[in-house]
Design a protein around this motif. Structure first.
Motif, PDB file in Angstrom:
ATOM      1  N   GLN A  14      -6.183 -57.926  33.985  1.00 32.61           N
ATOM      2  CA  GLN A  14      -5.929 -57.213  32.728  1.00 32.61           C
ATOM      3  C   GLN A  14      -7.170 -56.527  32.174  1.00 32.61           C
ATOM      4  O   GLN A  14      -7.114 -55.860  31.155  1.00 32.61           O
ATOM      5  CB  GLN A  14      -5.385 -58.199  31.689  1.00 32.61           C
ATOM      6  CG  GLN A  14      -4.029 -58.774  32.075  1.00 32.61           C
ATOM      7  CD  GLN A  14      -3.668 -59.984  31.248  1.00 32.61           C
ATOM      8  OE1 GLN A  14      -4.524 -60.614  30.636  1.00 32.61           O
ATOM      9  NE2 GLN A  14      -2.397 -60.329  31.226  1.00 32.61           N
ATOM     10  N   SER A 226      -8.537 -57.493  24.033  1.00 33.28           N
ATOM     11  CA  SER A 226      -8.054 -58.717  24.656  1.00 33.28           C
ATOM     12  C   SER A 226      -7.589 -59.711  23.603  1.00 33.28           C
ATOM     13  O   SER A 226      -7.917 -59.594  22.423  1.00 33.28           O
ATOM     14  CB  SER A 226      -9.170 -59.350  25.494  1.00 33.28           C
ATOM     15  OG  SER A 226      -9.630 -58.464  26.491  1.00 33.28           O
ATOM     16  N   ASN A 258      -2.498 -58.051  27.042  1.00 36.92           N
ATOM     17  CA  ASN A 258      -2.076 -59.445  27.182  1.00 36.92           C
ATOM     18  C   ASN A 258      -1.051 -59.791  26.105  1.00 36.92           C
ATOM     19  O   ASN A 258      -1.250 -60.699  25.301  1.00 36.92           O
ATOM     20  CB  ASN A 258      -3.299 -60.365  27.085  1.00 36.92           C
ATOM     21  CG  ASN A 258      -2.965 -61.815  27.407  1.00 36.92           C
ATOM     22  OD1 ASN A 258      -1.924 -62.108  27.980  1.00 36.92           O
ATOM     23  ND2 ASN A 258      -3.861 -62.711  27.048  1.00 36.92           N
ATOM     24  N   TYR A 261       0.319 -63.418  25.364  1.00 39.00           N
ATOM     25  CA  TYR A 261      -0.451 -64.420  24.627  1.00 39.00           C
ATOM     26  C   TYR A 261       0.184 -64.726  23.277  1.00 39.00           C
ATOM     27  O   TYR A 261       0.055 -65.837  22.752  1.00 39.00           O
ATOM     28  CB  TYR A 261      -1.889 -63.934  24.428  1.00 39.00           C
ATOM     29  CG  TYR A 261      -2.780 -64.943  23.735  1.00 39.00           C
ATOM     30  CD1 TYR A 261      -3.306 -66.024  24.430  1.00 39.00           C
ATOM     31  CD2 TYR A 261      -3.102 -64.811  22.383  1.00 39.00           C
ATOM     32  CE1 TYR A 261      -4.117 -66.953  23.802  1.00 39.00           C
ATOM     33  CE2 TYR A 261      -3.923 -65.729  21.745  1.00 39.00           C
ATOM     34  CZ  TYR A 261      -4.423 -66.803  22.456  1.00 39.00           C
ATOM     35  OH  TYR A 261      -5.231 -67.732  21.828  1.00 39.00           O
ATOM     36  N   SER A 279       1.354 -52.417  24.549  1.00 40.66           N
ATOM     37  CA  SER A 279       0.383 -52.198  25.614  1.00 40.66           C
ATOM     38  C   SER A 279       0.468 -50.728  25.998  1.00 40.66           C
ATOM     39  O   SER A 279       1.540 -50.242  26.364  1.00 40.66           O
ATOM     40  CB  SER A 279       0.707 -53.087  26.822  1.00 40.66           C
ATOM     41  OG  SER A 279      -0.206 -52.865  27.867  1.00 40.66           O
TER      42      SER A 279
END
Length: 398
Positions: A14, A226, A258, A261, A279
């Motif tokens: 990623q 992130s 991500n 998460y 994303s």
């Protein structure tokens, strides 16, 4: 005659640092060096193909080596180290490499083995952050265990053997050169810069907001990057909720690779219809940032974060966004303190988060702060400045 410089990195699937951070810098260095890249990763075939095309279009030779993850990530990594060293040796010989530049510990370990047969090579060790200490702080790595000691030995040997060591913060230099005053002179601090013509207000605010279903007059907070324990999602959500309790029509956009998460009961309780998680391709990030009003750059100020230079802060400022950022993260506080377009969180206690929310409500629609943010971004986070710092470090190889 140009020298041949080989950059070696080891990345998760990623991570987009190679495309977003390093490629623009290497393009700037091409006037003086022929650039080659070997990336060790377990990214998808599609992502590898994309990076290959991007590098080719930039005139940079790119090679990929798959990182084995079975039967266990650590064992797979050690197997990859063994196989990757042979691949690296052949690459160095085939392309007549003069300078090797490993980023972090595993690439450094392979390069150290290669140097036994290619002692003429110059070595720049890119000690980017404090990755081992970060794993201790956030991933449960035992600082007295075998894995930490093994990786630390790679790092120490790389520092001792390198002709130049580059870092991102002054605190990293002090930590890594501790008890080794004789080698401190080989350290150089370089900057993480962005292209100021790419990260800017591209005047697509209305279009992007319309695509997200966010009204033009709404207050839009944004976070890009992130996600993980060190990125303080709960604190970010608390600030959003505090702002929303003071004002109507408040949204939070989270841009991350991500997204999974957040599929966790610890965070889903914060998610409502005005918290948007997306994303998007790297090329689209500036448009989404420029559609926002205020950016959040909150990170857990642990010991390892002293080595971090958050590149997202530069992206935010260059797109004209006032920023809420945490103290204790690299040299961030020294750069942002006393700047009217920035709010520095001294800590993450409730009172500080409330103060940040109040500040957001006061400044989010002030056009002068957007201009100040852009000017600060150009001064501190430009790609041109990064290329200059890398060039200075490289000159010390001669």
């Amino acid at each position: 005659m140009k020298k041949n410089l080989l950059f070696i990195c080891w990345d998760g699937p990623q991570v987009n640092y190679l495309e977003g951070l390093f490629l623009p810098i290497f393009v700037g260095l091409k006037r003086s060096y022929n650039i080659y890249i070997i990336q060790f990763s377990w990214a998808s075939t599609e992502k590898v193909a994309h990076l290959s095309r991007v590098c080719e279009s930039a005139g940079i030779t790119y090679a990929h080596f798959h990182v084995q993850r079975r039967p266990h990530p650590l064992l797979g990594s050690l197997i990859t180290l063994y196989k990757g060293t042979k691949f690296l040796q052949d690459f160095v010989r085939q392309h007549q490499i003069n300078i090797v530049m490993p980023r972090s510990t595993f690439p450094a370990a392979m390069v150290l083995n290669v140097l036994h047969k290619h002692s003429h090579l110059k070595m720049i060790f890119d000690a980017d952050g404090l990755p081992l200490e970060e794993r201790v702080d956030f991933s449960g790595l035992n600082p007295r265990g075998f894995q930490y000691k093994l990786l630390k030995s790679f790092e120490t040997k790389a520092i001792e053997r390198a002709d130049v060591v580059i870092t991102r913060t002054n605190a990293t230099v002090e930590f890594l050169a501790n008890n080794m005053p004789a080698i401190k002179s080989k350290f150089f601090t370089v900057s993480n810069g962005r292209d100021i013509n790419f990260f800017k207000d591209n005047h697509t605010r209305s279009v992007v907001r319309s695509s997200l279903g966010i009204p033009e007059e709404a207050l839009m907070l944004v976070y890009a990057g992130s996600l993980g324990p060190q990125y303080c999602v709960s604190e970010m959500m608390h600030i959003y909720q505090e702002v929303a309790s003071q004002m109507n029509n408040v949204y939070l956009l989270i841009l991350t690779g991500n997204t999974a998460y957040l599929d966790n009961s610890a965070f889903t309780k914060f998610i409502d219809e005005r918290v948007l998680v997306k994303s998007v391709p790297f090329q689209e990030v500036p448009s989404y940032l420029a559609a926002a009003d205020v950016a959040l750059a909150i990170r857990q100020p642990s010991f390892s974060m002293k080595g971090v230079a958050p590149i997202k802060i530069g992206e935010y400022l260059l797109t004209g966004l006032p920023v809420v950022a945490s103290a204790g993260i690299g040299d961030t506080e020294a750069i942002l303190k006393n700047k009217s377009c920035c709010f520095v969180l001294k800590n993450h206690k409730q009172e500080s988060l409330q103060s940040a929310a109040s500040w957001i409500g006061e400044v989010y629609n002030k056009s002068t702060l957007k201009e100040e943010a852009r000017a600060l971004g150009i001064k501190e986070f430009s790609l041109e400045n990064s290329i200059k710092t890398y060039t200075m470090a490289l000159r010390n190889l001669n």
